[in-house]
Design an enzyme around this catalytic site. Structure first.
Site, PDB file in Angstrom:
ATOM      1  N   LYS A  66       0.682  -1.387   0.015  1.00 54.55           N
ATOM      2  CA  LYS A  66      -0.352   0.311  -0.041  1.00 54.55           C
ATOM      3  C   LYS A  66       1.437   1.195  -0.104  1.00 54.55           C
ATOM      4  CE  LYS A  66      -2.162   1.772   4.057  1.00 54.55           C
ATOM      5  NZ  LYS A  66      -1.229   3.547   4.162  1.00 54.55           N
ATOM      6  N   CYS A 114      -5.630  12.785  13.388  1.00 54.44           N
ATOM      7  CA  CYS A 114      -6.549  10.912  13.741  1.00 54.44           C
ATOM      8  C   CYS A 114      -6.038  10.401  14.530  1.00 54.44           C
ATOM      9  CB  CYS A 114      -5.780  10.690  11.938  1.00 54.44           C
ATOM     10  SG  CYS A 114      -4.170   9.922  12.112  1.00 54.44           S
TER      11      CYS A 114
HETATM   12  C1  UD1 Z   1       4.090   6.996   6.741  1.00 53.98           C
HETATM   13  C2  UD1 Z   1       3.256   5.624   6.679  1.00 53.98           C
HETATM   14  C3  UD1 Z   1       2.640   4.834   7.426  1.00 53.98           C
HETATM   15  C4  UD1 Z   1       3.781   4.893   7.964  1.00 53.98           C
HETATM   16  C5  UD1 Z   1       4.632   6.398   8.807  1.00 53.98           C
HETATM   17  C6  UD1 Z   1       6.149   5.982   9.360  1.00 53.98           C
HETATM   18  C7  UD1 Z   1       2.561   5.570   3.915  1.00 53.98           C
HETATM   19  C8  UD1 Z   1       0.940   6.346   2.922  1.00 53.98           C
HETATM   20  N1  UD1 Z   1       2.137   5.991   5.013  1.00 53.98           N
HETATM   21  O1  UD1 Z   1       3.630   7.346   6.441  1.00 53.98           O
HETATM   22  O2  UD1 Z   1       1.855   3.780   7.232  1.00 53.98           O
HETATM   23  O3  UD1 Z   1       3.171   4.798  10.127  1.00 53.98           O
HETATM   24  O4  UD1 Z   1       4.863   6.597   7.044  1.00 53.98           O
HETATM   25  O5  UD1 Z   1       6.466   4.690   9.130  1.00 53.98           O
HETATM   26  O6  UD1 Z   1       3.270   5.945   3.377  1.00 53.98           O
HETATM   27  N2  UD1 Z   1       6.055  14.745  10.955  1.00 53.98           N
HETATM   28  C9  UD1 Z   1       5.623  15.966  11.256  1.00 53.98           C
HETATM   29  N3  UD1 Z   1       5.726  16.919  10.193  1.00 53.98           N
HETATM   30  C10 UD1 Z   1       6.252  17.031   8.702  1.00 53.98           C
HETATM   31  C11 UD1 Z   1       6.118  14.980   8.857  1.00 53.98           C
HETATM   32  C12 UD1 Z   1       5.299  14.138   9.664  1.00 53.98           C
HETATM   33  O7  UD1 Z   1       6.520  16.130  12.329  1.00 53.98           O
HETATM   34  O8  UD1 Z   1       6.081  17.712   7.583  1.00 53.98           O
HETATM   35  C13 UD1 Z   1       5.946  13.941  11.808  1.00 53.98           C
HETATM   36  C14 UD1 Z   1       4.474  12.887  11.886  1.00 53.98           C
HETATM   37  O9  UD1 Z   1       3.647  13.525  13.103  1.00 53.98           O
HETATM   38  C15 UD1 Z   1       4.513  11.779  12.559  1.00 53.98           C
HETATM   39  C16 UD1 Z   1       6.477  11.290  12.129  1.00 53.98           C
HETATM   40  O10 UD1 Z   1       7.314  12.605  11.691  1.00 53.98           O
HETATM   41  O11 UD1 Z   1       4.618  11.789  14.050  1.00 53.98           O
HETATM   42  C17 UD1 Z   1       6.469  10.677  11.055  1.00 53.98           C
HETATM   43  O12 UD1 Z   1       5.591  11.129  10.001  1.00 53.98           O
HETATM   44  P1  UD1 Z   1       6.324  10.504   8.162  1.00 53.98           P
HETATM   45  O13 UD1 Z   1       7.236   9.508   8.403  1.00 53.98           O
HETATM   46  O14 UD1 Z   1       5.889  11.169   7.459  1.00 53.98           O
HETATM   47  O15 UD1 Z   1       4.203  10.039   7.980  1.00 53.98           O
HETATM   48  P2  UD1 Z   1       3.318   9.541   6.630  1.00 53.98           P
HETATM   49  O16 UD1 Z   1       4.856  10.179   5.773  1.00 53.98           O
HETATM   50  O17 UD1 Z   1       2.506  10.288   7.251  1.00 53.98           O
END
Ligand code: UD1
Length: 419
Positions: free
Chosen positions: A22, A116
């Protein structure tokens, strides 16, 4: 909302073919917008999020078909740059359209994903990076994020945190940026390497994915017909390993990449499972009684994946001894454990740490799934529990698992879905 009805106590035996990933297919669907030719994507899982991503693609102007796990899509012309609210909010990762849309048509309006069930989902890292590349980004009324760029310009940046989504967005924006983009401290997940391979197959000059530095050379136009295989879903693989572990089962998983699930293999072994690996398959044989593990700390790849934390918590809830689980990636990812406790699990949550004291028996009852992986963890508990477990909120689980009930039934589980 549908429910799963599970009757526990049956060991799982046999073989399961793991679906395409996914988290790999979603950014690749968005990335296909960069190509005017036809992308043929094989081994795609038939999931709600994938279908929502296809709907967004078609609204933007692509023509897409999806059957037999093959997505064919081509976007000759962009017709629309506003992503409708109901689609953007339906799929949390809709934010992945920011990068490719800015690259292809220099403009996108999309509603902000918000928080979420597993905690706030800020996008500050995405925004900071895209602004550095020359994008103008502001919030209009009702949480709509408006992004525009006369031109994107390649530059060097250091991410404050190796965010998966931000790394993907920057890589995709960089494809049509002027000059070279360098991302230091990017995410290193297998899905990032797979996105790099997809871009390479489109003819983009990009390297470094999986290391601490990714380099993308901007180009002018991509118009090619290509085929690409989506990698196996490492989290579905881990979930089926957990299903074998919790039921004293013996399962063979086909279509996997063992290197992608190394941290899961190591923890399952520590819990007493025997694992035999081959190139693209694995056999897991569970002991009669699982053992507690010292400490599991979730962290970005190659650490233990946060997306396997709830499933691992479920199996440790019946292991002999006390295990510690520390969640470092998301703020609020232990919500499901309140439901697990209704099934007699002994879990104490203190901030981002769970203390899991193994119990000899779980009992079936009515529980509610509020997020994807937490829901999967409740099904796993149901497979072990005495009596009947009703896992409500199937819709969350179906975001990430293609026909989970059929697959589990094919290896001996007593599970059905009702609407
Ligand atoms: C992706 C995955 C998800 C997985 C996550 C971590 C997809 C579609 N989803 O989510 O299943 O759980 O990686 O392995 O690939 N954060 C910030 N600022 C930002 C971006 C992120 O603070 O601009 C924080 C988030 O709140 C979270 C952490 O960084 O606490 C990890 O997020 P991120 O690696 O971005 O996860 P996703 O890409 O959302």
């Amino acid at each position: 909302m549908g429910k799963f009805i599970v009757r526990g106590g049956r060991p799982l035996n046999g073989s399961v073919k793991i679906q395409g990933s996914k988290n790999a297919v979603l950014p690749i669907i968005a990335a296909s917008l960069l190509n005017k030719g036809t992308c043929t994507l094989k081994n795609c899982p038939n999931l709600r999020d994938v279908n929502v991503a296809i709907e967004i693609l078609n609204i933007i102007g692509a023509e897409t078909t999806f059957s037999d796990h093959i997505i064919r899509t081509s976007c000759k012309q962009v017709k629309e740059t506003v992503v409708p609210n109901h689609l953007a909010t339906e799929m949390r990762s809709s934010i992945i359209f920011l990068g490719p849309m800015l690259a292809r048509c220099k403009e996108i309006s999309i509603s902000y994903p918000g928080g979420c069930e597993i905690g706030p989902r800020p996008i500050d890292i995405h925004i900071k990076a895209l602004k550095k590349m020359g994008a103008e980004i502001f919030f209009a009324n009702e949480g709509i994020l408006c992004c525009k760029a006369k031109e994107l310009i390649g530059c060097e940046m250091n991410l404050d945190y190796p965010s998966v989504g931000a790394t993907e967005n920057i890589m995709l924006a960089a494809v049509y940026a002027k000059g070279r983009t360098i991302i230091n401290n990017p995410a290193k997940e297998p899905e990032i390497i797979s996105l790099q391979n997809f871009l390479k197959a489109l003819g983009v000059s990009v390297y470094g994915a999986g290391s601490g530095r990714i380099v993308v050379e901007g180009c002018d136009e991509i118009d090619c017909d290509m085929e690409f295989d989506i990698i196996p879903d490492r989290i579905e693989a881990g979930t089926f390993m957990a299903a074998a572990a919790i039921t004293e089962g013996d399962l063979v998983l086909e279509n996997i990449i063992p290197g992608h699930i190394r941290p899961i293999i190591l923890k399952m072994t520590e819990a007493g499972c025997q694992i035999q690996e081959e190139e693209d398959r694995l056999r897991i044989m569970a002991p009669k009684i699982l053992k507690a593990v010292d400490i599991i700390r979730t962290s970005p790849y190659p650490g233990f994946p946060t997306d396997m934390q709830p499933q691992m918590t479920s199996i440790l809830s019946v292991a002999q001894g006390t295990s510690i689980m520390i969640e470092t990636v998301f703020d609020n990812r232990f919500g499901f454990s309140e439901e697990l406790k209704k099934m007699s699990a002994d879990i104490i949550i203190e901030g981002r740490t769970a203390v899991i004291k193994g119990v000899s028996e779980l009992t079936g009852t009515y529980v509610k799934s509020k997020d994807l992986r937490g829901g999967a963890a409740l099904i796993l508990a149901g497979l072990k529990a005495k009596g009947e477990t009703v896992v409500d909120g199937a819709v969350h689980i179906e975001r990430g698992y293609d026909r989970i009930e059929d697959k589990l039934r094919s290896v001996g589980a007593d599970i059905i879905k009702i609407d």
